[in-house]
Write a protein that holds these residues in place. Structure first.
Motif, PDB file in Angstrom:
ATOM      1  N   ILE A 279     -14.417   3.543   0.081  1.00  0.00           N
ATOM      2  CA  ILE A 279     -15.073   3.389   1.208  1.00  0.00           C
ATOM      3  C   ILE A 279     -16.678   3.558   1.073  1.00  0.00           C
ATOM      4  O   ILE A 279     -17.141   4.542   0.349  1.00  0.00           O
TER       5      ILE A 279
ATOM      6  N   ASN B  52      -7.596   7.946   0.691  1.00  0.00           N
ATOM      7  CA  ASN B  52      -8.031   6.387   0.378  1.00  0.00           C
ATOM      8  C   ASN B  52      -7.673   5.630  -0.658  1.00  0.00           C
ATOM      9  O   ASN B  52      -8.208   6.086  -1.604  1.00  0.00           O
TER      10      ASN B  52
ATOM     11  N   CYS C 252      -7.408   1.503   4.776  1.00  0.00           N
ATOM     12  CA  CYS C 252      -7.881   1.848   3.418  1.00  0.00           C
ATOM     13  C   CYS C 252      -6.682   1.882   2.558  1.00  0.00           C
ATOM     14  O   CYS C 252      -6.785   1.802   1.418  1.00  0.00           O
TER      15      CYS C 252
ATOM     16  N   GLY D  34     -11.941   5.024  -3.951  1.00  0.00           N
ATOM     17  CA  GLY D  34     -10.406   5.053  -3.766  1.00  0.00           C
ATOM     18  C   GLY D  34      -9.536   5.792  -4.827  1.00  0.00           C
ATOM     19  O   GLY D  34     -10.196   5.787  -6.000  1.00  0.00           O
TER      20      GLY D  34
END
Length: 280
Positions: free
Chosen positions: A124, A120, A268, A63
């Motif tokens: 993830i 994001n 996200c 991220g």
């Protein structure tokens, strides 16, 4: 991707076989092409459980928010299948197109998009699981391993049997464990339509406990659910030799993947964890 995963060369992707390892290497190659890094030191996460030696393939998209990047969203699907089965028209290879080359291909397509966009805020984890057909062995191994590392898991979205559409519903896909969380409602808000519904058939057969989401739910007790468009009522070839690539509806699959993109992006990037448990 579906055509390769369902080819006779892979002999049904049975756990702990050379053909399953070929599928794992194929998934790894897709991660590399998309610029997705391994979550662990390597992409391959081997395990041994109930006398089976399997291997998950696990990638990572970090991220971009200094705080939120420590919260994880996990996208997963199982890539294994049954190997060989009862002979039908001189064919004994269970190629597992809907179950679950379809879900595997969806996760790889979503991962490629997310890796390219790099929008994001949360990190993830992309996980393709082995040994689902043996009792969720791969996902349980990974869930327990990540729990030991004190992973801050926000939610897990699993993709299973998305290769065929419903014909008689006012929604296009469903989440298992619909009543346990507000995931469907939140995702529909993100998508902008009533795309995800409540499958009474899935509830009847307790499909929530039948796929890899359940291992993560048991270990983390956070919203972990499977997204599917097949609840055993709209496909005649579940665990059948004729579950072949030519039985799938690729227009439907493409639409589903495209609908998932804004939902996953919002998951996200939301400032707070909007998907919550409604029942313990």
């Amino acid at each position: 991707m579906v055509s390769f995963l369902t080819s006779d060369e892979l002999k049904g992707r049975e756990t702990a076989t050379e053909s399953e390892l070929i599928a794992a290497q194929f998934i790894k190659s897709k991660f590399i092409e998309s610029g997705i890094k391994p979550y662990f030191e390597t992409y391959m996460d081997p395990f041994e459980s109930k006398q089976y030696k399997g291997v998950n393939v696990v990638g990572f998209i970090e991220g971009n928010d200094p705080k939120l990047k420590h919260e994880m969203v996990l996208l997963g699907a199982h890539y294994d299948h049954l190997g060989f089965g009862k002979i039908v028209n001189n064919d004994s290879i269970a190629n597992g197109a809907n179950d679950n080359a379809a879900g595997t291909s969806a996760v790889l397509a979503l991962a490629e998009y997310l890796a390219i966009e790099k929008m994001n805020r949360r990190s993830i984890i992309i996980a393709l699981f082995s040994a689902e057909e043996m009792g969720l062995l791969g996902s349980r191994h990974l869930a327990e391993k990540l729990k030991e590392k004190h992973l801050n898991l926000y939610t897990m979205l699993n993709f299973e049997m998305i290769g065929v559409p419903f014909k008689d519903r006012d929604y296009e896909a469903f989440v298992t464990g619909y009543d346990l969380t507000n995931m469907a409602q939140i995702m529909n808000n993100y998508i902008g339509s009533n795309y995800i519904g409540r499958s009474e058939v899935a509830i009847k057969y307790n499909l929530f406990k039948q796929s890899d989401n359940y291992a993560f739910y048991q270990v983390f007790n956070v919203p972990c659910q499977t997204i599917s468009s097949c609840d055993l009522s709209n496909y005649s070839y579940y665990n059948h030799i004729d579950d072949e690539a030519d039985k799938l509806d690729y227009e439907h699959m493409t639409k589903l993947i495209n609908k998932m993109i804004p939902a996953i992006e919002h998951i996200c990037n939301s400032a707070t964890k909007e998907i919550k448990m409604t029942h313990e």
